[in-house]
Every structure is written in C-alpha cells, then in structure tokens.
Design an enzyme around this catalytic site. Structure first.
Site, PDB file in Angstrom:
ATOM      1  N   LYS A   1       0.812  -1.232   0.000  1.00  0.00           N
ATOM      2  CA  LYS A   1       0.000   0.000   0.000  1.00  0.00           C
ATOM      3  C   LYS A   1       0.841   1.275   0.000  1.00  0.00           C
ATOM      4  O   LYS A   1       0.299   2.368  -0.021  1.00  0.00           O
ATOM      5  CB  LYS A   1      -0.905   0.011   1.240  1.00  0.00           C
ATOM      6  CG  LYS A   1      -2.013  -1.017   1.179  1.00  0.00           C
ATOM      7  CD  LYS A   1      -2.792  -1.098   2.457  1.00  0.00           C
ATOM      8  CE  LYS A   1      -2.139  -2.028   3.460  1.00  0.00           C
ATOM      9  NZ  LYS A   1      -2.229  -3.451   3.166  1.00  0.00           N
ATOM     10  N   LYS A  52      -5.310   2.677   3.455  1.00  0.00           N
ATOM     11  CA  LYS A  52      -6.433   2.314   2.579  1.00  0.00           C
ATOM     12  C   LYS A  52      -7.345   3.519   2.343  1.00  0.00           C
ATOM     13  O   LYS A  52      -7.845   3.725   1.240  1.00  0.00           O
ATOM     14  CB  LYS A  52      -7.215   1.145   3.182  1.00  0.00           C
ATOM     15  CG  LYS A  52      -6.420  -0.157   3.117  1.00  0.00           C
ATOM     16  CD  LYS A  52      -7.071  -1.233   3.929  1.00  0.00           C
ATOM     17  CE  LYS A  52      -6.281  -2.532   3.822  1.00  0.00           C
ATOM     18  NZ  LYS A  52      -6.664  -3.506   4.845  1.00  0.00           N
ATOM     19  N   GLY A  73      -6.386 -11.960   4.025  1.00  0.00           N
ATOM     20  CA  GLY A  73      -5.999 -13.355   3.814  1.00  0.00           C
ATOM     21  C   GLY A  73      -5.189 -13.489   2.553  1.00  0.00           C
ATOM     22  O   GLY A  73      -5.400 -12.759   1.575  1.00  0.00           O
TER      23      GLY A  73
END
Ligand SMILES: NC(=O)c1ccc[n+]([C@@H]2O[C@H](COP(=O)([O-])OP(=O)(O)OC[C@H]3O[C@@H](n4cnc5c(N)ncnc54)[C@H](OP(=O)(O)O)[C@@H]3O)[C@@H](O)[C@H]2O)c1
Length: 377
Positions: A133, A235, A354
C-alpha cells in the site's frame, strides 16, 4: 554542419538510454518481489492458472529481502529456493535491469524502498501490480506520479491494496468516471481488525486473538500496523485519492490502540508486549457491552460542499443494529455515498484479508494487463 552536431542530435545524446524493447514474438516476463504469506500464495495460484493453460507472463525471477533467484520454469522450486536463502546483513535491492517494456513487476512486500521505485518502473514501461500500500497509499507526490504514469506505457494494478481485491476501488473509480462526486466513505477496511472485534468477547485475552490472527496471515507482518491504524489510514488515502481528493497521511486523525510500551517496542519484542493491550480493551469492551453497543474499528472520510475533507480512523462503539455491525470473520464492509447514492449508500461487503484472496486479486490484475494494449488505460 554534421548531423551529430545538430541541436537534435545533442538532445538525443543527452537523453537517457531507452530501455530494452521487447521483440514482438517475446512473451512478457514477471518478477515477484516478496516470498512471505502473500508471495507464496501468489506462486501457488500462478502455478494453478498456468496448469489450467491461462495465458500468463513467464516467471523470470523471485526476490525477497535476502536476494533473488532466477526461475528455470518451475515457479514453486524458485519460490522454495528464495525462501530457503540465508539471512544476509545487507542484500542489495532486486535487479530488474534485464526486464523490458511490457514485463510485469509484482510487489508482495511491505517495503517503502520498493514502493518508492514504482513510478520509475512505470516510466520504464514495466507494469506494476502491488499488494504493497506504500505506492499509491504512500506520500501524495508518489501517488500522483503513479496516477500520471498509469496507462501511458504501462499499467498500475492496485486491486489487492484495499479490500484484498473486493471491488471497492473499482466502484469508486467507476462512480467518478460516471460523473459522480464521492461525498463520503465509511467502513470496516481492515479484515484483521474486523476479525479481531468480531471474535473478541471481553473474557479471553485480546492479545491471544492478535496472535491467532497473525498466525492465520490476517494481520500485517507487524500487527502494530493494524492495531495502530496505519493500515486503515493507507487504505483511506488510496480510496480518497481514487475519489479525486488529494489526502495526505497528516490529514487523517488516527486513534491508535497501541499503548506506548507496545508502540515503541523493538520488532523482536512486540510479541512479549502484546499483553499491554488486554486491560484497556477489556475496559472498552465492558463499557460498550453495558451500553448495548459493539466495538468496531472504523475508517472514514467525508467532504463538505466546500471540498474540505475530514478523515479519521479509530475504535467506535456502535449500536448492534448499525449497518457496520453486519458481516463476520475477516469481512470488510464499506458504505460509499455519492451523488447517486446519497440517502442510501452503496454498501460493499466481503472477505477483505488473507493470503488467498490477496493473491487472487494480484493475479486478476496480471491477467488484465496481459490483455492490455498501450493507449487503452
Ligand atoms: N496478508 C494479507 O491478508 C494482506 C492483504 C492485503 C495486502 N497485504 C499486503 O501484502 C504485502 C505482503 O504481506 P505478507 O503478509 O506476505 O508479508 P510477509 O509475509 O512479511 O512477506 C513480506 C516479504 O517481503 C520481502 N521483502 C521485504 N523487503 C524487501 C525488499 N526490499 N526487496 C524484496 N523483498 C522484500 C520479505 O523478504 P524476507 O522473506 O527476506 O524477509 C518477505 O518475503 C504487504 O504490503 C501487506 O500489507 C497483505
């Protein structure tokens, strides 16, 4: 006057050497950076798709912080060789000099030094696909450079950075492309934090759940990035920037869950310090329980009519009937308000953490790139 002395020739001599161009018949190649939880799942899925005859770039090499291993056809063997490399004090960065325009770099690291190279690789015509990110969720100038370069000579695939591939970024970009203004985004943006507060019952130790989430590969390599709010903050930056809001990290108000002893612990002392979370979170849980509320770790931004944007990240006690209390496990649940979704927001929910879903999102981007021709951003 000779041709070489002309101003144009001088300019050409001064210009950087053009990078190697791929021969028309050459198949694109792929370099994987990062052989941890996500990188390993990427190789397993890559192998399955290749076995199913999907057209994917050939694996050129696999690199981690210890070195780089060339792939001689067997992706799993290259991964194993890279994973087994001994720790070295100062391994240099990956060597991508052999790559040519049209090749693909997959970033499955959490490294800022690697993310700082994303714009450079795009400028060379290398496609970049990332779960990291720190590219478009890093400093604003870096994100803006990436946005400028995306679609010119190469593509930037960031589906795995938010919601581990859930169509969140896609939805925001589609709304903006359709002429909508994004007014607000609010939600559970961390699969690991969603999982922790879905499981936490105020009786068993919170630190025990953190260890379980880390072992399952739900948390960031360093769980403090989740617990301190940095992961959700990045995010939010990515989503806000996709909505056309030039948000910087300092614009986001973060309520960290980390007590000072844990926040300042050395990396190898983090596990021993996790217990410092237990008492304060037990108290927060009990207060919420007395109020008939549930604890949820929420990230949000909203902008007013003047364009000013307020963004925040933190733990909130929400009524059990609140829309953000739906969902379970590692689910992300995000409400987007735009011109067309004003009274009733668009809500997107699904597993948002995940290794498997993240690797699938990376490979979706690689497959999209394999079908792309320059000029069709
Ligand atoms: N796990 C998830 O559910 C999830 C979901 C979405 C996004 N992500 C993101 O995916 C990325 C990887 O996560 P992970 O859980 O796989 O982490 P991880 O298990 O810690 O693996 C990180 C890998 O990056 C390598 N690395 C670090 N610095 C490097 C460098 N300078 N050059 C090359 N390789 C380098 C490490 O090398 P060594 O092995 O030598 O240490 C390691 O192999 C992170 O950015 C994370 O935020 C994860």
């Amino acid at each position: 006057v000779s041709a070489l002395a002309s101003p144009l020739a001088q300019l050409l001599r001064a210009a950087p050497k053009p990078h190697t161009r791929r021969a028309a018949t050459q198949v694109a190649r792929l370099v994987l950076l990062g052989t941890g939880t996500v990188g390993s799942a990427f190789v397993a899925r890559y192998q399955r798709l290749r076995d199913a005859q999907r057209a994917l770039p050939s694996l050129h090499s696999v690199a981690n912080a210890r070195g780089q291993v060339a792939c001689a056809g067997d992706a799993s063997a290259a991964l194993q060789a890279a994973v087994s490399m001994p720790r070295r004090p100062a391994a240099g960065g990956p060597d991508l000099s052999a790559l040519a325009a049209g090749d693909v770099v997959v970033d499955a690291t959490a490294s800022d030094a690697i993310a700082a190279r994303h714009p450079h690789w795009l400028a060379r015509g290398l496609h970049v696909v990332t779960a990291n990110k720190r590219g478009n969720g890093g400093e604003l100038a870096r994100a803006q450079a990436i946005a400028r370069l995306h679609g010119r000579a190469a593509l930037y695939g960031d589906s795995a950075t938010v919601g581990a591939g859930l169509p969140l970024l896609q939805a925001v970009r589609a709304l903006v492309a359709g002429g909508d203004r994004i007014h607000a985004v609010e939600g559970l943006l961390s699969g690991s934090m969603g999982w922790l507060f879905d499981r936490y019952d105020g009786m068993r130790l919170f630190s025990g759940f953190v260890r379980e989430a880390r072992a399952a590969g739900y948390t960031e390599p360093d769980p403090r990035l989740d617990l301190g709010g940095e992961d959700v903050m990045r995010k939010l930056l990515i989503l806000a920037r996709a909505a056309g809001i030039p948000l910087e990290a300092r614009d986001v108000a973060i309520e960290s869950l980390l007590p000072a002893s844990l926040a300042h612990a050395a990396t190898d002392a983090v596990d021993a310090q996790l217990g410092a979370l237990d008492a304060p979170l037990r108290e927060r849980y009990q207060q919420a329980w007395r109020d008939g509320a549930r604890l949820r770790f929420v990230g949000s931004f909203e902008r007013d009519a003047s364009g000013a944007c307020r963004a925040k990240v933190g733990l909130r006690a929400l009524p059990a009937t609140h829309p953000l209390c739906g969902g379970s496990g590692t689910d992300n649940r995000v409400a987007i308000r735009s011109c067309r979704y004003l009274d009733q927001p668009l809500v997107i929910q699904g597993p948002g953490a995940g290794a498997e879903v993240t690797a699938a999102a990376l490979l979706d981007d690689v497959l999209r790139i394999a079908d792309w021709m320059p000029g069709e951003a």
